[in-house]
Design an enzyme around this catalytic site. Structure first.
Site, short mmCIF file in Angstrom:
data_model
loop_
_atom_site.label_atom_id
_atom_site.label_comp_id
_atom_site.label_asym_id
_atom_site.label_seq_id
_atom_site.Cartn_x
_atom_site.Cartn_y
_atom_site.Cartn_z
N CYS A 9 0.82 -1.36 -0.09
CA CYS A 9 -0.08 0.07 -0.03
C CYS A 9 0.83 1.21 -0.10
CB CYS A 9 -0.89 -0.29 1.22
SG CYS A 9 -0.42 0.26 2.80
N ARG A 15 -3.31 -0.88 5.42
CA ARG A 15 -3.98 -1.95 4.45
C ARG A 15 -2.97 -2.98 4.16
NH1 ARG A 15 -5.45 1.70 -0.61
NH2 ARG A 15 -3.37 2.57 0.21
#
Length: 146
Positions: A9, A15
């Site tokens: 990410c 994430r």
């Protein structure tokens, strides 16, 4: 057969470490890591609210530390999964000539979700929504990997 998966990410604090944590919990026999396309958070643990949301699902992300994606990752991993199109572009910009390591969106493995990327909860504040999408994608990824 794919054995080493890298999740990527932007900052490697929300994430991608969440994806790494879910992957390791569901497919502990395969190797995984995560990285960010930026160097903003290198050495830092995952973002506190993401750790809390993950912990509520039985996932401990506390031991992970952010690192920056590097060109050598193309040879260290069999599959690289980005969280959004911008991540993919940044990853591809570092691809060594002749390298053929597959780079895909994580959401490619969650076709029923209707999502074309994992929204960044650092900005959206929807940590549970990001985890829901990541978990849905892991089901598809697990099936893909066999």
């Amino acid at each position: 057969m794919t054995h080493r998966i890298l999740f990527v990410c932007l900052g490697n604090i929300c994430r991608s470490p969440a994806a790494e944590g879910v992957f390791r919990a569901r497919l502990p026999h395969l190797a995984a890591d995560s990285a960010g396309t930026s160097d903003w958070h290198v050495g830092q643990p995952p973002y506190g609210p993401m750790q809390q949301a993950a912990r509520a699902r039985g996932l401990d992300l506390g031991g992970l530390r952010a690192r920056q994606f590097v060109a050598a990752d193309f040879t260290r991993f069999d599959l690289i999964l980005g969280m959004d199109a911008s991540n993919l572009a940044d990853i591809e910009a570092l691809r060594p000539p002749g390298n053929e390591t597959p780079v895909r969106l994580l959401t490619d493995f969650a076709p029923g979700s209707g999502a074309d990327h994992v929204p960044d909860p650092y900005y959206t504040r929807d940590f549970d929504g990001a985890l829901d999408l990541i978990e849905a994608a892991m089901d598809g990824l697990g099936a893909h990997l066999g």
